[in-house]
Each structure stands twice: as structure tokens, then as C-alpha cells.
Design a protein around this motif. Structure first.
Motif, PDB file in Angstrom:
ATOM      1  N   ILE A  20     -80.540  19.718   9.197  1.00 15.91           N
ATOM      2  CA  ILE A  20     -79.228  19.676   9.856  1.00 15.91           C
ATOM      3  C   ILE A  20     -78.434  18.460   9.360  1.00 15.91           C
ATOM      4  O   ILE A  20     -77.228  18.547   9.131  1.00 15.91           O
ATOM      5  N   ASN A  40     -67.209  23.227  11.613  1.00 17.04           N
ATOM      6  CA  ASN A  40     -68.130  23.702  12.658  1.00 17.04           C
ATOM      7  C   ASN A  40     -69.535  23.794  12.062  1.00 17.04           C
ATOM      8  O   ASN A  40     -69.702  24.262  10.938  1.00 17.04           O
ATOM      9  N   GLY A  41     -70.504  23.332  12.817  1.00 19.84           N
ATOM     10  CA  GLY A  41     -71.888  23.369  12.338  1.00 19.84           C
ATOM     11  C   GLY A  41     -72.203  22.263  11.343  1.00 19.84           C
ATOM     12  O   GLY A  41     -73.300  22.230  10.776  1.00 19.84           O
ATOM     13  N   GLY A  43     -72.770  19.159  11.902  1.00 17.38           N
ATOM     14  CA  GLY A  43     -73.812  18.238  12.383  1.00 17.38           C
ATOM     15  C   GLY A  43     -73.274  17.080  13.221  1.00 17.38           C
ATOM     16  O   GLY A  43     -74.012  16.131  13.506  1.00 17.38           O
ATOM     17  N   LYS A  44     -72.025  17.142  13.671  1.00 15.18           N
ATOM     18  CA  LYS A  44     -71.425  16.030  14.429  1.00 15.18           C
ATOM     19  C   LYS A  44     -72.126  15.832  15.783  1.00 15.18           C
ATOM     20  O   LYS A  44     -72.540  14.731  16.122  1.00 15.18           O
ATOM     21  N   THR A  45     -72.248  16.929  16.540  1.00 15.56           N
ATOM     22  CA  THR A  45     -72.914  16.833  17.850  1.00 15.56           C
ATOM     23  C   THR A  45     -74.367  16.422  17.658  1.00 15.56           C
ATOM     24  O   THR A  45     -74.901  15.609  18.429  1.00 15.56           O
ATOM     25  N   SER A  46     -75.002  16.945  16.595  1.00 14.98           N
ATOM     26  CA  SER A  46     -76.400  16.589  16.337  1.00 14.98           C
ATOM     27  C   SER A  46     -76.539  15.097  16.069  1.00 14.98           C
ATOM     28  O   SER A  46     -77.504  14.465  16.519  1.00 14.98           O
ATOM     29  N   GLN A  76     -69.855  17.837  24.694  1.00 16.63           N
ATOM     30  CA  GLN A  76     -68.893  18.837  24.195  1.00 16.63           C
ATOM     31  C   GLN A  76     -68.704  19.961  25.213  1.00 16.63           C
ATOM     32  O   GLN A  76     -67.604  20.430  25.432  1.00 16.63           O
TER      33      GLN A  76
HETATM   34  N1  LIG Z   1     -82.064  23.251  18.307  1.00 13.57           N
HETATM   35  C1  LIG Z   1     -81.583  23.713  17.154  1.00 13.57           C
HETATM   36  N2  LIG Z   1     -82.328  24.458  16.319  1.00 13.57           N
HETATM   37  C2  LIG Z   1     -81.856  24.911  15.149  1.00 13.57           C
HETATM   38  N3  LIG Z   1     -80.609  24.673  14.707  1.00 13.57           N
HETATM   39  C3  LIG Z   1     -79.819  23.936  15.497  1.00 13.57           C
HETATM   40  C4  LIG Z   1     -80.245  23.416  16.762  1.00 13.57           C
HETATM   41  N4  LIG Z   1     -79.227  22.717  17.303  1.00 13.57           N
HETATM   42  C5  LIG Z   1     -78.205  22.807  16.422  1.00 13.57           C
HETATM   43  N5  LIG Z   1     -78.551  23.536  15.339  1.00 13.57           N
HETATM   44  C6  LIG Z   1     -77.730  23.837  14.173  1.00 13.57           C
HETATM   45  O1  LIG Z   1     -77.323  22.610  13.621  1.00 13.57           O
HETATM   46  C7  LIG Z   1     -76.063  22.744  12.974  1.00 13.57           C
HETATM   47  C8  LIG Z   1     -75.165  21.616  13.405  1.00 13.57           C
HETATM   48  O2  LIG Z   1     -74.797  21.801  14.765  1.00 13.57           O
HETATM   49  P1  LIG Z   1     -73.857  20.802  15.534  1.00 13.57           P
HETATM   50  O3  LIG Z   1     -73.740  21.315  16.927  1.00 13.57           O
HETATM   51  O4  LIG Z   1     -74.371  19.437  15.350  1.00 13.57           O
HETATM   52  O5  LIG Z   1     -72.501  20.978  14.728  1.00 13.57           O
HETATM   53  P2  LIG Z   1     -71.047  20.379  15.010  1.00 13.57           P
HETATM   54  O6  LIG Z   1     -70.609  19.660  13.770  1.00 13.57           O
HETATM   55  O7  LIG Z   1     -71.061  19.623  16.282  1.00 13.57           O
HETATM   56  O8  LIG Z   1     -70.180  21.722  15.138  1.00 13.57           O
HETATM   57  P3  LIG Z   1     -68.903  22.068  16.066  1.00 13.57           P
HETATM   58  O9  LIG Z   1     -67.691  21.550  15.353  1.00 13.57           O
HETATM   59  O10 LIG Z   1     -68.906  23.565  16.095  1.00 13.57           O
HETATM   60  O11 LIG Z   1     -69.119  21.463  17.428  1.00 13.57           O
HETATM   61  C9  LIG Z   1     -75.535  24.130  13.351  1.00 13.57           C
HETATM   62  O12 LIG Z   1     -75.697  24.988  12.263  1.00 13.57           O
HETATM   63  C10 LIG Z   1     -76.434  24.549  14.509  1.00 13.57           C
HETATM   64  O13 LIG Z   1     -76.623  25.927  14.542  1.00 13.57           O
END
Ligand SMILES: Nc1ncnc2c1ncn2[C@@H]1O[C@H](COP(=O)(O)OP(=O)(O)OP(=O)(O)O)[C@@H](O)[C@H]1O
Ligand SMILES: [Mg+2]
Length: 229
Positions: A20, A40-41, A43-46, A76
Motif C-alpha cells: 500500500i 483515491n486509493g 494511501g493517504k488514510t493508510s 475520514q
Molecule cells: N485492510 C486493508 N486490506 C487491504 N487493502 C487495504 C486495506 N485498507 C486499505 N487498503 C487499500 O489500500 C489502498 C489505499 O487506501 P487508502 O484508504 O489509504 O487511500 P486514500 O489515499 O486515503 O484514498 P481516498 O482518497 O479514496 O480516501 C486502497 O487501494 C485500499 O483498497
């Protein structure tokens, strides 16, 4: 008030065998507004979850935190059960005080709570059930729970989602006020115009860091197109 410093070295996050985040190196200086942008996706929230210790990562995250400091977090998304018998002011009293909310609000917290409700424009709606709040009202409530006691680090994950102009103005004035007190603000934001207006630094994340720097200098059309395509 001293803002918190965060240093991230060689961070890697793997969830369900999927990479991720990778090779994340960044310093979040105290007392500044740092925005995270990306598709989107991306990895910001991660990344926020790594900083908050909610997911197991590889690499190092140093946070200048000790038990005299406070971290505020606006997630979020947070959905409340429609039937939950908890009002807006009950919710805040659960966050602030130790005694159960059904025993009422302590005198000590009454004024703090009323001031906060006024600050986010929710004083008139303090008796509403939280399950019945609109998206923007929920966001305001989530901000209120994060700013008392005053944090040394405020982490915001797209707090403007579903929020109207008035709500945005409440958020911006609270964020400016916290910044003027030296508090560190880490903010996932998708409105690039507002990133330029408010942030001291911006980092674009799409699994790895795409670019990072002063938003007024770095956010040109080509970079944005590459990062978001
Ligand atoms: N527990 C998990 N298991 C597998 N994949 C995950 C898990 N949690 C998040 N992901 C994946 O990690 C990637 C990053 O997710 P994240 O939520 O960090 O993105 P983001 O940048 O915050 O997106 P957004 O702008 O939509 O909020 C996504 O592809 C998501 O599907
Ligand atoms: Mg996210």
C-alpha cells in the motif's frame, strides 16, 4: 503551545499481501500546516493510520509525543447508528468527561462544551441525535471532539467532504487559530486551490511520494496531471 514533530523513515505498509505504501520518507515540521494529496486509493488514510499506530508497518516513525501532549484526529468517515440514543452534547461530554453522559454534564465542562458548540455552529442543534445529523454536521462534530483539550498535533482526513461553505469557514478559522498557536496540522485534502491557500507544505502520495514541497511553487499543472492520472 509546542507543536509535534513527525519524522518518517523508509516506511512500508503491506496489507493482505498488497503493498500500500513504499519508500515513504518525510518530515512534518512542528507548527506548520502539511497537506497530503493524491488519487483515491493512493494511501493517504493508510499513512495517517501508520502515524496513529493503527496498522503494522515497516520502517520508522518518530513522533515528539509524551504524556503532556495531545493528538486530535478527525477521521475520514464515521457513521453513527440511527437509533443510538446519544445527542450532540452527550457525544461531546462522553469525549471530555469521565462520568457517564446520562448523569449530565459537569459544571466544569458546561461552558467549554457550549463554547465549542458555538465555535462549530452546532449550539442550536445540541439536543439532536447524532444518528440524525447530516454529513456536514457530523464532520463539524468530529472536528469539535478533536480540538478539546487543545491538541499539539491535529490530524484531519478530508474534513471538508460533504461540508458547505459555512462549515468550511468554521473549519478554516479554527485551523488558522490553531496554527497561530504553533500547533502542527496534518491534513488530507483534495481541493488544490485551498491547499495553495492554506498549506505550508504539500506531499503527493501514490503508494510512493510523487512530489513534496511548497504548494505555491510545486503545484503546477504537469505535476498534478502526472500524480492523479
Ligand atoms: N485492510 C486493508 N486490506 C487491504 N487493502 C487495504 C486495506 N485498507 C486499505 N487498503 C487499500 O489500500 C489502498 C489505499 O487506501 P487508502 O484508504 O489509504 O487511500 P486514500 O489515499 O486515503 O484514498 P481516498 O482518497 O479514496 O480516501 C486502497 O487501494 C485500499 O483498497
Ligand atoms: Mg482516504
Amino acid at each position: 503551545m509546542s507543536g509535534i514533530l513527525i519524522e518518517i523513515k523508509n516506511l512500508k505498509l503491506t496489507l493482505s499481501n498488497t503493498k500500500i505504501l513504499d519508500k515513504i520518507n518525510m518530515t512534518i515540521e512542528p507548527g506548520k500546516i502539511h497537506c497530503l494529496i493524491g488519487p483515491n486509493g493512493g494511501g493517504k488514510t493508510s499513512l495517517l493510520k501508520c502515524i496513529l499506530g493503527q496498522v503494522p508497518y515497516e520502517g520508522e516513525i518518530f513522533i515528539s509525543y509524551d504524556d503532556t501532549k495531545t493528538i486530535g484526529y478527525v477521521p475520514q468517515l464515521l457513521d453513527f447508528d440511527k437509533t443510538l440514543p446519544i445527542t450532540v452534547e452527550n457525544f461531546l461530554s462522553i469525549v471530555y468527561q469521565k462520568k457517564p453522559c446520562f448523569l449530565g454534564i459537569s459544571g466544569k465542562y458546561r461552558k467549554i462544551l457550549d463554547d465549542l458548540l458555538k465555535k462549530i455552529g452546532m449550539y442550536e442543534k445540541r439536543k439532536r441525535l447524532i444518528g440524525n445529523l447530516s454529513g456536514g454536521e457530523k464532520q463539524r462534530l468530529l472536528l469539535a471532539q478533536a480540538i478539546y483539550p487543545e491538541p499539539n498535533l491535529l490530524i484531519l482526513d478530508e474534513p471538508f467532504t460533504g461540508i458547505d461553505k459555512l462549515g468550511e469557514d468554521y473549519f478554516k478559522s479554527i485551523i488558522r487559530d490553531l496554527k497561530s498557536k504553533g500547533i502542527t496540522i496534518l491534513w488530507v485534502h483534495h481541493n488544490l486551490k485551498q491547499v495553495i491557500e492554506m498549506a505550508d507544505t504539500v506531499t503527493c502520495i501514490k503508494k510512493e511520494i510523487q512530489f513534496s514541497g511548497n504548494p505555491k511553487k510545486i503545484l503546477d499543472e504537469e505535476k498534478i496531471l502526472t500524480a492523479f492520472s
